[in-house]
Scaffold this motif. Structure first.
Motif, PDB file in Angstrom:
ATOM      1  N   PHE A 211      25.960  31.113  52.705  1.00  0.00           N
ATOM      2  CA  PHE A 211      27.025  31.723  51.906  1.00  0.00           C
ATOM      3  C   PHE A 211      26.506  32.023  50.500  1.00  0.00           C
ATOM      4  N   TYR A 212      26.917  33.174  49.958  1.00  0.00           N
ATOM      5  CA  TYR A 212      26.519  33.585  48.606  1.00  0.00           C
ATOM      6  C   TYR A 212      27.756  33.552  47.703  1.00  0.00           C
ATOM      7  N   ASP A 213      27.887  32.477  46.931  1.00  0.00           N
ATOM      8  CA  ASP A 213      29.013  32.288  46.024  1.00  0.00           C
ATOM      9  C   ASP A 213      28.512  32.594  44.619  1.00  0.00           C
ATOM     10  N   LEU A 214      28.667  33.839  44.202  1.00  0.00           N
ATOM     11  CA  LEU A 214      28.000  34.364  43.007  1.00  0.00           C
ATOM     12  C   LEU A 214      29.031  34.932  42.034  1.00  0.00           C
ATOM     13  N   PRO A 215      28.631  35.217  40.778  1.00  0.00           N
ATOM     14  CA  PRO A 215      29.618  35.436  39.701  1.00  0.00           C
ATOM     15  C   PRO A 215      30.313  36.794  39.668  1.00  0.00           C
ATOM     16  N   VAL A 216      30.585  37.401  40.811  1.00  0.00           N
ATOM     17  CA  VAL A 216      31.513  38.528  40.868  1.00  0.00           C
ATOM     18  C   VAL A 216      32.755  38.016  41.586  1.00  0.00           C
ATOM     19  N   ALA A 217      33.875  37.999  40.877  1.00  0.00           N
ATOM     20  CA  ALA A 217      35.078  37.373  41.417  1.00  0.00           C
ATOM     21  C   ALA A 217      36.311  38.178  41.027  1.00  0.00           C
ATOM     22  N   TYR A 218      37.413  37.826  41.659  1.00  0.00           N
ATOM     23  CA  TYR A 218      38.688  38.513  41.456  1.00  0.00           C
ATOM     24  C   TYR A 218      39.105  38.466  39.993  1.00  0.00           C
ATOM     25  N   ASP A 219      39.550  39.611  39.475  1.00  0.00           N
ATOM     26  CA  ASP A 219      39.991  39.730  38.086  1.00  0.00           C
ATOM     27  C   ASP A 219      41.457  40.144  38.076  1.00  0.00           C
ATOM     28  N   PRO A 220      42.381  39.213  37.769  1.00  0.00           N
ATOM     29  CA  PRO A 220      43.804  39.552  37.790  1.00  0.00           C
ATOM     30  C   PRO A 220      44.154  40.708  36.870  1.00  0.00           C
ATOM     31  N   ALA A 221      43.444  40.822  35.730  1.00  0.00           N
ATOM     32  CA  ALA A 221      43.751  41.904  34.789  1.00  0.00           C
ATOM     33  C   ALA A 221      43.427  43.259  35.414  1.00  0.00           C
ATOM     34  N   ALA A 222      42.306  43.335  36.126  1.00  0.00           N
ATOM     35  CA  ALA A 222      41.958  44.590  36.792  1.00  0.00           C
ATOM     36  C   ALA A 222      42.973  44.925  37.877  1.00  0.00           C
ATOM     37  N   ALA A 223      43.430  43.901  38.612  1.00  0.00           N
ATOM     38  CA  ALA A 223      44.436  44.127  39.644  1.00  0.00           C
ATOM     39  C   ALA A 223      45.747  44.614  39.032  1.00  0.00           C
ATOM     40  N   ALA A 224      46.126  44.002  37.906  1.00  0.00           N
ATOM     41  CA  ALA A 224      47.362  44.412  37.231  1.00  0.00           C
ATOM     42  C   ALA A 224      47.261  45.843  36.721  1.00  0.00           C
ATOM     43  N   GLY A 225      46.031  46.289  36.408  1.00  0.00           N
ATOM     44  CA  GLY A 225      45.822  47.657  35.955  1.00  0.00           C
ATOM     45  C   GLY A 225      45.792  48.677  37.067  1.00  0.00           C
ATOM     46  N   GLY A 226      45.935  48.223  38.324  1.00  0.00           N
ATOM     47  CA  GLY A 226      46.015  49.135  39.447  1.00  0.00           C
ATOM     48  C   GLY A 226      44.728  49.322  40.217  1.00  0.00           C
ATOM     49  N   SER A 227      43.662  48.580  39.882  1.00  0.00           N
ATOM     50  CA  SER A 227      42.405  48.743  40.604  1.00  0.00           C
ATOM     51  C   SER A 227      42.559  48.274  42.045  1.00  0.00           C
ATOM     52  N   ARG A 228      42.010  49.070  42.971  1.00  0.00           N
ATOM     53  CA  ARG A 228      42.002  48.674  44.378  1.00  0.00           C
ATOM     54  C   ARG A 228      40.749  47.876  44.718  1.00  0.00           C
ATOM     55  N   VAL A 229      39.843  47.734  43.723  1.00  0.00           N
ATOM     56  CA  VAL A 229      38.658  46.876  43.866  1.00  0.00           C
ATOM     57  C   VAL A 229      38.592  45.993  42.615  1.00  0.00           C
ATOM     58  N   PRO A 230      39.512  45.032  42.466  1.00  0.00           N
ATOM     59  CA  PRO A 230      39.639  44.278  41.208  1.00  0.00           C
ATOM     60  C   PRO A 230      38.694  43.078  41.132  1.00  0.00           C
ATOM     61  N   TYR A 231      37.401  43.334  41.176  1.00  0.00           N
ATOM     62  CA  TYR A 231      36.402  42.274  41.096  1.00  0.00           C
ATOM     63  C   TYR A 231      35.430  42.602  39.973  1.00  0.00           C
ATOM     64  N   ARG A 232      35.145  41.606  39.129  1.00  0.00           N
ATOM     65  CA  ARG A 232      34.321  41.803  37.947  1.00  0.00           C
ATOM     66  C   ARG A 232      33.314  40.666  37.814  1.00  0.00           C
ATOM     67  N   TRP A 233      32.287  40.873  36.991  1.00  0.00           N
ATOM     68  CA  TRP A 233      31.354  39.802  36.647  1.00  0.00           C
ATOM     69  C   TRP A 233      32.117  38.744  35.864  1.00  0.00           C
ATOM     70  N   ARG A 234      32.018  37.491  36.331  1.00  0.00           N
ATOM     71  CA  ARG A 234      32.761  36.390  35.712  1.00  0.00           C
ATOM     72  C   ARG A 234      31.779  35.311  35.269  1.00  0.00           C
ATOM     73  N   THR A 235      31.600  35.142  33.967  1.00  0.00           N
ATOM     74  CA  THR A 235      30.671  34.121  33.463  1.00  0.00           C
ATOM     75  C   THR A 235      31.180  32.712  33.733  1.00  0.00           C
ATOM     76  N   ASP A 236      32.478  32.577  34.057  1.00  0.00           N
ATOM     77  CA  ASP A 236      33.034  31.254  34.333  1.00  0.00           C
ATOM     78  C   ASP A 236      32.896  30.858  35.800  1.00  0.00           C
ATOM     79  N   HIS A 237      32.295  31.733  36.612  1.00  0.00           N
ATOM     80  CA  HIS A 237      32.132  31.424  38.038  1.00  0.00           C
ATOM     81  C   HIS A 237      30.703  30.989  38.315  1.00  0.00           C
ATOM     82  N   GLU A 238      30.545  30.002  39.192  1.00  0.00           N
ATOM     83  CA  GLU A 238      29.226  29.470  39.491  1.00  0.00           C
ATOM     84  C   GLU A 238      28.334  30.482  40.194  1.00  0.00           C
ATOM     85  N   SER A 239      27.048  30.176  40.232  1.00  0.00           N
ATOM     86  CA  SER A 239      26.084  30.977  40.973  1.00  0.00           C
ATOM     87  C   SER A 239      25.350  30.022  41.897  1.00  0.00           C
ATOM     88  N   ARG A 240      25.684  30.096  43.182  1.00  0.00           N
ATOM     89  CA  ARG A 240      25.164  29.104  44.123  1.00  0.00           C
ATOM     90  C   ARG A 240      25.131  29.698  45.524  1.00  0.00           C
TER      91      ARG A 240
END
Length: 446
Positions: A211-240
């Protein structure tokens, strides 16, 4: 604007209609052993171009070329009948259940259990398409799939079973799924994660799932803005990365840290003694400075050597060339392979994130890389490998790729013989239309 940048950007514009071409012209000779259909899928948005739209967003379209006995039968393109496409075309909705943020199953194509399936990210259910590219139905594997599915399952070439990791923005887990050769789910196992990562792909070995659990994760702000692909680089998410026995009944994953990066596409993974060897294309960073397309850093080929007993990962870069869409001879999935192929990408910032000016062949044993150049003003996408025969040596056969020519603004299906990888193609199927750069391709034999 330089020529390379213009060519790449120009062929990302969508096409506006469905077309059928009977017996498209062939330059050269198609190998008589090529009997089947080359198919490629990707976003083809309805309406005018919109710079605010995510690169992976838009009504999926399938392009396909049918080849039989050394001759072309047809080329056709068809929109996948999502709810938005059906409404646009005034057609009845596609039957079947729904799941996920959208029904844009436009990332990948795969044949399993006698069905050709279009696959997507974010919990989208597979969509079955027929031999003439007609959309048939959404698929939940005869009611055995409890949630969404994955864009990049892995099929064991020995058992015919399909393994996948499905992610969605809502639950605090990803779902490990095993689909039997009969097309019914026989195992599901939730794997706990945080921040809802975009787990676009995973790897499979003889005994383990990776499994690749890497720092691109769901972004609620992007989803609220209407994005149908609301995933962004997240420095608060692990890289493992995580290692799980293939037949585990307990969701206890061995997690190991890696340097921050993102992996869309592993090449292959296999076991050697008590180590796991993973070859993959590594992006230093994506969806950060450029949240709408994955072109801000140069993806390159790496080897990760995993020692599960010590809980360590040794990371080593193998090649300097920017590249993506790695493929192997699929008969070697999950086991030792010597050769890998990829698209040679244009430099970062040149507008090329789904196509490039050539193909690469990596000899992983000798550490050597060769290039097939498409020629001036020509850029191609993911190549599909077709073996010369069922008993052919590894990587002995043909590579097929859709290539756009800037001078004519048309596209060719290029056939490269791996016995002369750097030489001229043995055949070009000349299409009187343009095929926009897209995502993944497949070969449907027979």
């Amino acid at each position: 604007m330089d020529g390379t940048r213009y060519v790449q950007a120009d062929n990302y514009r969508p096409v506006s209609r469905e077309t059928t071409v009977v017996r498209p012209e062939v330059a050269g000779s198609l190998p008589p052993g090529l009997n089947g259909t080359f198919a490629r899928i990707g976003p083809n948005p309805l309406g005018p171009p919109d710079a605010r739209r995510h690169a992976f967003e838009g009504a999926p379209m399938v392009h396909a070329i049918r080849i039989q006995d050394g001759r072309t039968q047809w080329y056709r393109n068809r929109w996948l009948r999502t709810d938005r496409v059906c409404a646009h075309l005034g057609e009845l909705p596609t039957p079947g259940p729904r799941h996920g943020l959208s029904d844009d199953a436009g990332d990948n194509l795969l044949q399993h259990g006698g069905r050709v399936l279009a696959l997507g990210d974010g919990g989208v259910l597979p969509v079955r398409i027929d031999a003439d590219l007609t959309t048939s139905a959404r698929v939940d594997f005869d009611g055995t799939l409890p949630a969404g599915f994955s864009a990049h399952p892995q099929t064991d070439p020995l058992t015919g079973e399909m393994f996948a990791v499905a992610y969605c923005h809502e639950p605090p887990y990803v779902l490990y799924v095993v689909v039997g050769a009969d097309g019914r789910v026989r195992k599901t196992l939730p794997i706990a994660v945080k921040s809802a990562p975009m787990m676009h792909a995973f790897s499979l070995t003889e005994r383990h799932a990776i499994f690749y659990d890497l720092p691109v994760a769901y972004d609620p702000a992007a989803a609220a803005g209407g994005s149908r692909v609301p995933y962004r680089w997240r420095t608060d998410h692990e890289s493992r990365i995580g290692v799980l026995p293939r037949e585990a009944t307990d969701p206890e994953v061995l997690w190991m840290d890696v340097d921050p990066c993102y992996v869309f596409h592993p090449l292959n993974a296999y076991e050697r003694g008590d180590r796991i060897i993973i070859h993959l294309v590594r992006h230093p960073r994506v969806f950060d400075r450029e949240p709408l397309r994955p072109g801000e850093s140069a993806p390159t080929l790496w080897r990760w050597t995993v020692d599960p007993r010590a809980g360590t990962v040794v990371e080593r870069q193998l090649a300097e060339q920017a590249q993506e869409f790695p493929r192997i001879d699929d008969r070697y999935k999950g086991s030792y392979n010597r050769y890998g192929f990829a698209v040679a990408m244009s430099p970062c910032g040149s507008g090329g994130y789904l196509a490039g000016p050539g193909l690469l062949r990596h000899d992983l044993a000798l550490g050597r890389t060769e290039t097939h150049d498409f020629g001036p003003g020509r850029h191609g996408g993911e190549a599909v490998f077709v073996p010369r025969g069922p008993d052919a040596p590894e990587a002995d056969g043909w590579l097929l790729s859709l290539v756009h020519d800037a001078a004519s603004d048309h596209s060719d299906l290029v056939v490269v013989d791996t016995a002369d990888f750097t030489g001229a193609p043995v055949a070009r199927v000349r299409l009187p239309v343009r095929v926009p750069h897209g995502l993944h391709a497949t070969w449907i034999a027979g």
